[in-house]
Design a protein around this motif. Structure first.
Motif, PDB file in Angstrom:
ATOM      1  N   GLU A   1    -140.750  66.972 -27.762  1.00  0.00           N
ATOM      2  CA  GLU A   1    -140.882  64.851 -27.373  1.00  0.00           C
ATOM      3  C   GLU A   1    -141.189  64.399 -28.562  1.00  0.00           C
ATOM      4  OE1 GLU A   1    -145.012  63.013 -25.821  1.00  0.00           O
ATOM      5  OE2 GLU A   1    -144.463  64.583 -24.663  1.00  0.00           O
ATOM      6  N   VAL A   2    -141.946  65.049 -29.771  1.00  0.00           N
ATOM      7  CA  VAL A   2    -142.114  64.717 -30.884  1.00  0.00           C
ATOM      8  C   VAL A   2    -140.838  64.437 -31.645  1.00  0.00           C
ATOM      9  CG1 VAL A   2    -142.570  65.108 -33.117  1.00  0.00           C
ATOM     10  CG2 VAL A   2    -144.202  65.874 -31.668  1.00  0.00           C
ATOM     11  N   LEU A   3    -139.763  65.035 -31.712  1.00  0.00           N
ATOM     12  CA  LEU A   3    -138.349  64.969 -32.262  1.00  0.00           C
ATOM     13  C   LEU A   3    -137.379  64.272 -31.205  1.00  0.00           C
ATOM     14  CD1 LEU A   3    -137.710  68.758 -33.466  1.00  0.00           C
ATOM     15  CD2 LEU A   3    -138.842  66.866 -35.065  1.00  0.00           C
ATOM     16  N   GLY A   4    -137.790  63.734 -30.148  1.00  0.00           N
ATOM     17  CA  GLY A   4    -137.139  63.953 -28.756  1.00  0.00           C
ATOM     18  C   GLY A   4    -135.863  64.187 -28.331  1.00  0.00           C
TER      19      GLY A   4
ATOM     20  N   LYS B   1    -130.368  66.867 -37.038  1.00  0.00           N
ATOM     21  CA  LYS B   1    -130.097  65.605 -36.966  1.00  0.00           C
ATOM     22  C   LYS B   1    -131.763  64.661 -35.924  1.00  0.00           C
ATOM     23  CE  LYS B   1    -125.086  66.044 -36.959  1.00  0.00           C
ATOM     24  NZ  LYS B   1    -123.980  66.423 -35.384  1.00  0.00           N
ATOM     25  N   ALA B   2    -131.984  65.064 -35.403  1.00  0.00           N
ATOM     26  CA  ALA B   2    -133.493  64.132 -34.520  1.00  0.00           C
ATOM     27  C   ALA B   2    -134.090  64.348 -35.925  1.00  0.00           C
ATOM     28  CB  ALA B   2    -133.735  64.893 -33.551  1.00  0.00           C
ATOM     29  N   PHE B   3    -134.297  65.147 -36.527  1.00  0.00           N
ATOM     30  CA  PHE B   3    -135.073  65.289 -37.045  1.00  0.00           C
ATOM     31  C   PHE B   3    -135.006  64.705 -38.810  1.00  0.00           C
ATOM     32  CE2 PHE B   3    -137.502  66.826 -41.257  1.00  0.00           C
ATOM     33  CZ  PHE B   3    -138.616  66.819 -41.138  1.00  0.00           C
ATOM     34  N   ARG B   4    -134.255  64.137 -38.770  1.00  0.00           N
ATOM     35  CA  ARG B   4    -133.791  63.772 -40.358  1.00  0.00           C
ATOM     36  C   ARG B   4    -133.907  61.851 -39.632  1.00  0.00           C
ATOM     37  NH1 ARG B   4    -128.708  66.234 -42.519  1.00  0.00           N
ATOM     38  NH2 ARG B   4    -129.330  68.469 -43.719  1.00  0.00           N
TER      39      ARG B   4
ATOM     40  N   ALA C   1    -143.234  70.066 -36.295  1.00  0.00           N
ATOM     41  CA  ALA C   1    -142.461  70.729 -35.393  1.00  0.00           C
ATOM     42  C   ALA C   1    -140.630  70.918 -35.184  1.00  0.00           C
ATOM     43  CB  ALA C   1    -142.643  68.794 -34.286  1.00  0.00           C
ATOM     44  N   TYR C   2    -140.845  70.588 -36.815  1.00  0.00           N
ATOM     45  CA  TYR C   2    -139.204  71.059 -37.030  1.00  0.00           C
ATOM     46  C   TYR C   2    -139.294  72.102 -37.656  1.00  0.00           C
ATOM     47  CZ  TYR C   2    -135.147  70.816 -39.705  1.00  0.00           C
ATOM     48  OH  TYR C   2    -134.012  70.890 -40.350  1.00  0.00           O
TER      49      TYR C   2
END
Length: 366
Positions: free
Chosen positions: A8-11, A23-26, A49-50
Motif C-alpha cells: 500500500e505504501v508503494l501503491g 518504478k513505483a518507488f522511484r 517498504a522498498y
C-alpha cells in the motif's frame, strides 16, 4: 501506531514484479523527497517498504508473516538518516553518562554544544573498542574496560596547586583569560585577542605549583571501567560515557566512546530484531509431518513441521528474536527448513520410492 502495508505504501499490488516495485518507488521518492519539499516521514516509510520488497527473501517472509517477518530494523539504511557514520550497522550513540542506560539514540553528532572556552578546558575524548559474542549482544552483558589515560593528579586533585595553597588572579591577563595584541599594518593598527599563554584562558594561576605533577594537573593512570552493554545492541553501535575520557587541569574530563563489535555466530544471523537460522529435516518427516527440536538463542524448542513441507519453507517462532532497545518486547526467530534428499539408499528403499512414484503418476481413473 501500526505500520501500513508495504504494498500500500508503494501503491503496487502483491503480485507486482520487481521492476514495477522499483518504478513505483522511484516515482514516489521523487515526489516525497525532503530536498524537494516533501514529507520526510513519508519518504522514510517509502524507503523502508522498498528495502523489504526489493529483496526476494525479505519479500517472501513479509508475504508470509507480515511486518514480524522482516523485523523492526529491516530497512535501517533507508530509515536511519545517520546510517554510514561509524561504519557499522547501528551507527547511533548510546549516552551512558552514569554507566547505566542513559539517553539511548542521542545523535552521534548531536547533543548540547559547548562554548569555545569550555572546549579549551575540557579533557580529550577517548575512543576504544570492545568485542562481544552474538549471545551477549542479544541478552546484554557487562564488560570491563582497561585503559591507561590521563587522570587527575592525586596530590592536587587536578587543581595544579600545591595543597595548602590556592589559585590567584593571573598577572599576565589580569583574570581575563586572554590578552590583546596590537598589530601595525598598512591599514593602521589592528587589535587581536588571544588566549593567555600563562593561565591558558582560565584567568587563574597557582600561588604554588603542585610538587607532583608540576602544574600539569594530570598524570597517566590505569583505569578499570565496568560498562553495562544493553540487550539488543547491534554490531557497530557506539556507547558514550560522559566525562570518562582524559582529564585536564581545572576542567571536566573528556568523553569515552566505546565501539561495540559483535562476533558472527555459526548458527544464527541477524536482521534488525530478527534472528534467522536453518534446520535440516529428512524427506520422510517433511512428507509425513513431524515435530523437531529447533535450536534458538534461548535453547531448544519443539516445532511442528506440517505434512508436505517444501524445502526452503519459513517458520516463525515469536518472541525468540532480539530484544527491542526501546521496550521489553522481542523480535521473531525465522527458521528456514532444508529438506535433505538421501544420496545413498538400499534396494528396498529404492523399490518403495519407485512404487510411490509410479502410483503418484497414475490418474484416479486409471
Amino acid at each position: 501506531m501500526a505500520k501500513r502495508d508495504y504494498y500500500e505504501v508503494l501503491g503496487v499490488s502483491k503480485t507486482a514484479s520487481p521492476d514495477e516495485i522499483k518504478k513505483a518507488f522511484r516515482r514516489a521518492a521523487v515526489e516525497h523527497h525532503p530536498d524537494r519539499g516533501g514529507d520526510e516521514e513519508k519518504f522514510k516509510e517509502l524507503n523502508e517498504a522498498y528495502e523489504v520488497l526489493k529483496d526476494e527473501a525479505k519479500r517472501k517472509r513479509y508475504d508470509q508473516f507480515g511486518h514480524a517477518g522482516v523485523g523492526s530494523s529491516a530497512a535501517s539504511d533507508g530509515g536511519n538518516p545517520y546510517a554510514g557514520f561509524g561504519g557499522g550497522a547501528q551507527s547511533v550513540n548510546f549516552d551512558f553518562g552514569d554507566l547505566g542506560l542513559g539517553d539511548i539514540f542521542e545523535n552521534f553528532f548531536g547533543g548540547g554544544g559547548h562554548s569555545t572556552r569550555q572546549r579549551q578546558v575540557q579533557g580529550r575524548d577517548v575512543e576504544t573498542r570492545v568485542e562481544i559474542s552474538f549471545e551477549q549482544a542479544v541478552f546484554g552483558t557487562e564488560v570491563e574496560l582497561n585503559l591507561n589515560i590521563e587522570d587527575n593528579c592525586e596530590h592536587c586533585k587536578g587543581t595544579t596547586v600545591e595543597p595548602g595553597y590556592s589559585l590567584k588572579t593571573c598577572d599576565n591577563c589580569h583574570g581575563q583569560g586572554q590578552v590583546t595584541n596590537v598589530m601595525r599594518t598598512v591599514f593602521g593598527n589592528i587589535q587581536q585577542a588571544a588566549t593567555c599563554s600563562v593561565c591558558h584562558g582560565t584567568g587563574k594561576i597557582p600561588e604554588k605549583v603542585c610538587s607532583v605533577c608540576h602544574g600539569k594537573g594530570t598524570a597517566k593512570k590505569a583505569q578499570n571501567i565496568k560498562l553495562k552493554v544493553p540487550a539488543g545492541i547491534d554490531d557497530g553501535a557506539t556507547i558514550r560515557l560522559r566525562e570518562h575520557g582524559e582529564a585536564v587541569a581545572n576542567g571536566p574530563k573528556g568523553d569515552l566512546y566505546v565501539n561495540v563489535r559483535v562476533k558472527a555466530d555459526k548458527k544464527f544471523t541477524r536482521e534488525g530484531d530478527l534472528i534467522l537460522s536453518e534446520e535440516h529435516v529428512n524427506m520422510v518427516d517433511a512428507t509425513l509431518g513431524a515435530e523437531i527440536d529447533v535450536l534458538t538463542i534461548d535453547g531448544p524448542v519443539t516445532m511442528k513441521v506440517p505434512a508436505g513441507t517444501q524445502s526452503g519453507s519459513d517458520f516463525k517462532l515469536s518472541n525468540h528474536g532480539v530484544p527491542h532497545l526501546r521496550g521489553s518486547s522481542r523480535g521473531t526467530h525465522i527458521v528456514t527448513l532444508i529438506v535433505d534428499t538421501p544420496t545413498k539408499i538400499s534396494k528396498r528403499q529404492r523399490s518403495l520410492l519407485e512404487n510411490f512414484n509410479e502410483n503418484s503418476q497414475k490418474s484416479i481413473f486409471s
